[in-house]
Enzyme design. Structure first.
Site, PDB file in Angstrom:
ATOM      1  CB  CYS A 186     -42.061  32.010  15.719  1.00 52.58           C
ATOM      2  SG  CYS A 186     -40.799  31.078  14.797  1.00 52.58           S
ATOM      3  CG  HIS A 227     -39.633  36.078  16.095  1.00 49.36           C
ATOM      4  ND1 HIS A 227     -39.797  35.509  17.339  1.00 49.36           N
ATOM      5  CD2 HIS A 227     -39.377  35.059  15.233  1.00 49.36           C
ATOM      6  CE1 HIS A 227     -39.647  34.195  17.249  1.00 49.36           C
ATOM      7  NE2 HIS A 227     -39.397  33.895  15.983  1.00 49.36           N
ATOM      8  CD  GLU A 281     -40.587  38.439  19.410  1.00 45.49           C
ATOM      9  OE1 GLU A 281     -39.800  37.489  19.231  1.00 45.49           O
ATOM     10  OE2 GLU A 281     -41.664  38.562  18.788  1.00 45.49           O
TER      11      GLU A 281
END
Length: 321
Positions: A137, A248, A250
């Site tokens: 990001c 993202h 994660e």
């Protein structure tokens, strides 16, 4: 055969084996591998008033879990050290992660420290000292600023939305996606596997108009923002082990706020897992190491306890420093 002849035969046999074993190693051009990698994660400056009582800088635990799930340990990197201290840290860690968040990408401490590591990584890789960098990001945005030498970001809001990727023709031959199955690549292009939480980005047009960016990066995917701007969502460097995603990976496995559109499908989880393993595998190619097991142990994230942060912007747990 006489005893004398037999003795000469045996001697010649072992002499030949000895010479051949020296001339023909069992592992030809075997690349060294580091099975105890440590990925550095650059902390973010706390800006949210609710978070300020806990510390000056932070790392959401989801990034830590993401790196650890790929098979690496994590070293948090503060923003208050000297250049000499960062140079010393660089010689110990095996890769670097620029996380998402909010910071001025040209004047903040975050940008200053990132530039130090980026410059060190360029020089190291140029001399054959492999060192990977990943930007997520804002971390990807930061990489484009470092390469271009200026901030070329514009409004490309894609806030709280999961999207498939518009893969480019280069995606199939990329390093980042090389380990993905045909099924997962198809899902990546058709299913909303990538969580987006950003307001700014790099448009494809800006990229194509900037020679520095074009020469440095290969675009692997694009997406369309709320204002119809076509922004770059995935890229990797042509000659360096540097990677960036505007989304993202994660959150697919490690963030669960019901108010936020985190993709948790089977394919979303697989994508997150494969990319974590890919980046850590890149880190294994770095032979940097700490000077002692004691220094190693004292530098890792295990020395800190995450804070439960259910009300902190969707983070269940946050490390503060």
């Amino acid at each position: 055969m006489s005893n004398t002849g037999l003795s000469m035969y045996v001697c010649l046999f072992f002499a030949c084996c000895f010479c051949c074993s020296r001339a023909m190693p069992t592992r030809v051009n075997q690349e060294a591998v580091n099975d105890r990698p440590v990925i550095g994660v650059l902390t973010q400056l706390v800006s949210d008033e609710v978070m300020k009582p806990f510390g000056r800088t932070y790392i959401p635990a989801s990034y830590v879990k993401y790196v650890e799930s790929g098979g690496s340990r994590v070293m948090p990197i503060r923003l208050t050290l000297t250049t000499a201290e960062y140079e010393n840290i660089f010689r110990k860690i095996n890769g670097l992660l620029f996380i998402g968040g909010a910071a001025d990408l040209e004047t903040s401490d975050y940008a200053r420290v990132a530039k130090i590591f980026y410059t060190l990584a360029l020089k190291a890789n140029d001399r054959g000292d492999f060192f990977p960098i990943w930007g997520t990001c804002m971390g990807m945005q930061l990489l484009t600023v470092l390469v271009a030498g200026e901030n070329l970001l514009t409004k490309t809001t894609a806030e709280n939305i999961s999207l498939p990727l518009n893969l480019t023709t280069e995606a199939d031959s990329s390093r980042m996606f090389a380990g993905l199955s045909e099924e997962l690549m198809k899902a990546l292009a058709q299913e909303p596997l990538t969580g987006n939480f950003h307001h700014y980005g790099l448009t494809l047009q800006t990229f194509q108009e900037n020679e520095k960016l074009q020469n440095f990066f290969t675009v692997l995917s694009t997406n369309v923002a709320e204002n119809e701007a076509l922004f770059i969502s995935t890229l990797e460097a042509k000659e360096y082990p540097f990677y960036g995603v505007q989304w993202h990976p994660e959150v697919n496995r490690f963030q669960w706020d019901r108010k936020l559109n985190f993709p948790h499908s089977s394919h979303a989880v697989q994508l997150s897992s494969r990319l974590a393993e890919f980046f850590v595998e890149e880190g294994r190619r770095s032979l940097h190491h700490f000077d002692s097991p004691e220094e190693d142990a004292s530098s890792l994230i295990y020395n800190y306890t995450p804070v439960y942060a259910g009300n902190f912007s969707g983070y269940e747990q946050v490390y503060f420093f």
